[in-house]
Motif scaffolding. Structure first.
Motif, PDB file in Angstrom:
ATOM      1  N   ALA A  72      -5.990  10.603  12.548  1.00  0.00           N
ATOM      2  CA  ALA A  72      -5.501  11.619  11.186  1.00  0.00           C
ATOM      3  C   ALA A  72      -4.050  10.998  10.826  1.00  0.00           C
ATOM      4  O   ALA A  72      -3.438  11.347  10.003  1.00  0.00           O
ATOM      5  N   ARG A  73      -3.509   9.931  11.697  1.00  0.00           N
ATOM      6  CA  ARG A  73      -2.114   9.603  11.488  1.00  0.00           C
ATOM      7  C   ARG A  73      -1.999   8.129  10.861  1.00  0.00           C
ATOM      8  O   ARG A  73      -0.970   7.664  10.730  1.00  0.00           O
ATOM      9  N   THR A  74      -2.964   7.553  10.372  1.00  0.00           N
ATOM     10  CA  THR A  74      -3.024   6.213   9.717  1.00  0.00           C
ATOM     11  C   THR A  74      -2.283   6.259   8.323  1.00  0.00           C
ATOM     12  O   THR A  74      -2.546   7.445   8.087  1.00  0.00           O
ATOM     13  N   PRO A  75      -1.557   5.547   7.999  1.00  0.00           N
ATOM     14  CA  PRO A  75      -0.687   5.683   6.723  1.00  0.00           C
ATOM     15  C   PRO A  75      -1.519   6.320   5.570  1.00  0.00           C
ATOM     16  O   PRO A  75      -2.423   5.609   5.287  1.00  0.00           O
ATOM     17  N   MET A  76      -0.791   6.954   4.781  1.00  0.00           N
ATOM     18  CA  MET A  76      -1.549   7.435   3.733  1.00  0.00           C
ATOM     19  C   MET A  76      -1.719   6.433   2.755  1.00  0.00           C
ATOM     20  O   MET A  76      -0.779   5.358   2.569  1.00  0.00           O
ATOM     21  N   GLN A  77      -2.947   6.374   2.056  1.00  0.00           N
ATOM     22  CA  GLN A  77      -3.418   5.296   1.511  1.00  0.00           C
ATOM     23  C   GLN A  77      -3.147   5.424  -0.274  1.00  0.00           C
ATOM     24  O   GLN A  77      -3.915   5.893  -0.833  1.00  0.00           O
ATOM     25  N   TRP A  78      -1.988   4.937  -0.671  1.00  0.00           N
ATOM     26  CA  TRP A  78      -1.536   4.851  -2.119  1.00  0.00           C
ATOM     27  C   TRP A  78      -2.417   4.116  -3.062  1.00  0.00           C
ATOM     28  O   TRP A  78      -2.519   4.631  -4.086  1.00  0.00           O
ATOM     29  N   ASP A  79      -2.403   2.809  -2.652  1.00  0.00           N
ATOM     30  CA  ASP A  79      -2.933   1.991  -3.636  1.00  0.00           C
ATOM     31  C   ASP A  79      -3.538   0.855  -2.854  1.00  0.00           C
ATOM     32  O   ASP A  79      -3.654   0.943  -1.608  1.00  0.00           O
ATOM     33  N   ASN A  80      -4.069  -0.350  -3.594  1.00  0.00           N
ATOM     34  CA  ASN A  80      -4.838  -1.203  -2.962  1.00  0.00           C
ATOM     35  C   ASN A  80      -3.784  -2.473  -2.809  1.00  0.00           C
ATOM     36  O   ASN A  80      -4.386  -3.759  -2.230  1.00  0.00           O
TER      37      ASN A  80
END
Ligand code: TEU
Ligand code: CA
Length: 541
Positions: free
Chosen positions: A404-412
């Protein structure tokens, strides 16, 4: 009845370390969160539950606090915190702080004093015991493996830690401890925070000498004192994390007449894939029938004596779309199915960062890739007990908290737009496909499904107040329930599986008033209804 703001709200949980880095050190921070408030306003949420941002040595990533009234250096400054509260307020978003007062860090000034000796005025802020027959006082175990008692050479006594050795338990029987907590809570309330999520609050009534940890005899007395001495005079949301709560216990916490909390997180539904009497790592397949029974029990047991929280995910849990959904062939459909099924129930929904774009678990192959102390301690303990590395790594891939703690995925872009530096924890390689930018560009994305559900809740009192009725005459894998309010009836239908399934319920007739659906659907004919894999929809009857 006049609704409390938190009864119509949807709350978004941010794990700050992994949300957005703003200064290139690879660690999320407060300024990073501020840059993403417009995104959250677009989603439509009313409050942010912020996992701890206080000073901490990060033995348990901030859940080991060394100063409750200063901001963790890596996350920024108190000015940043004040700015976040203000900027959120401008967008009608409240900031819910994470209150971790069952324990502090061993680097908190109170513990530094306490361990100086038996006659130190802070000694009794914590739980110290003499050895018994030269051994630890009793067999209490830490949730992070091993004994809950740590021997302190200096004073020849043991101190209690239900979590890591660096998280000594506070002694709540000591009214000086309680007063310190009230003062700290009022410091944050005066700053204008919108409430508190209360970490393992069911443990503060513990009686260690009788090996009682959860739901101790004075627990509710302390909470009523807390309410009266702090947040009781504010219009705030308070939610207790209570792993062992039953509906009856939940009423004790959340019955408005008792002046304790607004609601609790109960974990009965989310523990259904755990073998009886075993640890979280010892899993079994989920029974959809069990899930229907448990969630329906909670939907119908509280009445007006309490209030439900609704969640699938948080920073301690594996990602639901990987855990009980299908994060490959039916990724989008199953992620939306979980959203539709949960958000149309009665209670306050919580969205964990990344859930709204269908973020998934992130497999590892070696313990060196793991950050979480809970997983690392379990690895060591189970290796010593003879488990194979493969079984242990498999357990961590299934239930480890790093999922649950892998970084937030904002873009590619590199590191998914989370950081321009080296991320503190690996970014899930699927960020190229699963990211916010891709979701915002796709009208049929998981993000817009969540946005639509949040808007439905704002526009339709039936979701907040409607009676819940489980529909039982359906195949096991179909989860169907009704919501009824002032003559209106909605049916929510979810095929909780990857096989198509048919249901015949002629008594429900047919309707073209589809409220939300995860496949294209213009009408529903209940006398002969074919559901596609993970199909879910809500329809007005
Ligand atoms: O979690 C309480 C807790 O017991 C969880 O750690 C849970 O038992 C375990 O992770 C199984 O998934 C709260 C916080 O949410 C957690 O992050 C902290 O590590 C813990 O308390 C100690 O503060
Ligand atoms: Ca940073």
């Amino acid at each position: 009845m006049k609704a409390k703001w938190w009864q119509t709200a949807v709350v978004y949980q941010i794990y700050p370390r992994s949300f957005q880095d703003s200064n290139g050190d690879g660690i999320g921070d407060l300024q990073g969160i501020i840059t993403r408030l417009d995104y959250l306003e677009n989603l439509g949420i009313s409050a942010i539950w912020l996992s701890p941002v206080y000073q901490s040595p990060n033995d348990d990533n901030g859940y080991d606090i060394s100063d409750y009234q200063n901001i963790m250096t890596e996350f920024g400054t108190m000015e940043d915190m004040d700015e976040l509260i203000k900027q959120a307020e401008k967008r009608n978003i409240k900031i819910i702080m994470d209150l971790v007062v069952n324990h502090t860090s061993d680097e908190h000034q109170w513990f530094i004093e306490s361990r100086k000796g038996k006659d130190n005025p802070y000694r009794d802020y914590y739980i110290w015991r003499d050895p018994v027959n030269g051994r630890k006082p009793n067999d209490l175990r830490s949730i992070f493996s091993g004994s809950a008692w740590e021997f302190d050479e200096e004073s020849g006594q043991y101190y209690l830690h239900l979590f890591s050795k660096k998280q000594p338990d506070l002694n709540w029987e000591n009214e000086s401890v309680r007063q310190e907590v009230w003062d700290m809570m009022n410091f944050w309330l005066e700053k204008g925070v919108g409430g508190f999520r209360m970490d393992v609050i069911d443990l503060i009534g513990k009686i260690p000498d009788q090996e009682i940890t959860g739901n101790g005899p004075k627990l509710h007395e302390y909470l009523q004192e807390m309410n009266e001495k702090t947040f009781g005079n504010y219009d705030v949301l308070t939610v207790g994390e209570t792993w062992g709560a039953t509906p009856e216990i939940a009423k004790l916490y959340s019955n408005p007449k008792r002046k304790e909390l607004s609601m609790v997180f109960q974990f009965e539904h989310i523990g259904l894939d755990q073998q009886e009497g075993k640890d979280k790592w010892d899993t079994k397949p989920l029974s959809v029938n069990e899930l229907k029974k448990v969630l329906s029990k909670w939907q119908t047991s509280l009445g007006n004596e309490g209030w439900n929280s609704l969640f699938w995910n948080n920073h301690d849990l594996p990602r639901i779309v990987s855990r009980w959904g299908n994060d490959t062939t039916y990724h989008k459909e199953s992620a939306k199915m979980f959203a539709i099924l949960l958000h149309l129930m009665k209670g306050t929904p919580y969205i964990y960062q990344g859930e709204e774009i269908g973020m998934t678990n992130c497999k590892i192959t070696d313990i060196s890739e793991v950050n979480d102390i809970e997983s690392i301690n379990m690895y060591k303990e189970r290796l010593a007990q003879g488990y194979s590395k493969e079984e242990i790594i498999d357990s961590i891939n299934k239930k480890g908290r790093d999922n649950a703690r892998t970084p937030m995925q904002w873009d590619n872009s590199e590191n998914a737009g989370f950081t321009t530096g080296t991320p503190w924890l690996r970014v899930n390689p699927n960020y190229k496909e699963i990211n916010v930018t891709a979701n915002l560009a796709d009208a049929n994305s998981i993000f817009y499904c969540y946005k639509q559900l949040i808007q439905l809740r704002k526009d339709n009192p039936i979701i907040v107040w409607g009676d819940y009725v489980l529909v039982e005459e359906v195949p096991e894998q179909v989860f169907m329930y009704l919501r009824k309010f002032e003559g209106e009836t909605w049916a929510v239908v979810a095929n909780f599986g990857d096989q198509a399934v048919a249901i015949q319920l002629p008594e429900f007739g047919q309707s073209t008033r589809i409220l939300i659906a995860n496949y294209p659907r213009s009408s529903v004919e209940f006398s002969q209804l074919e559901l596609k894999p993970y199909e879910a929809f809500a329809v007005k009857l």
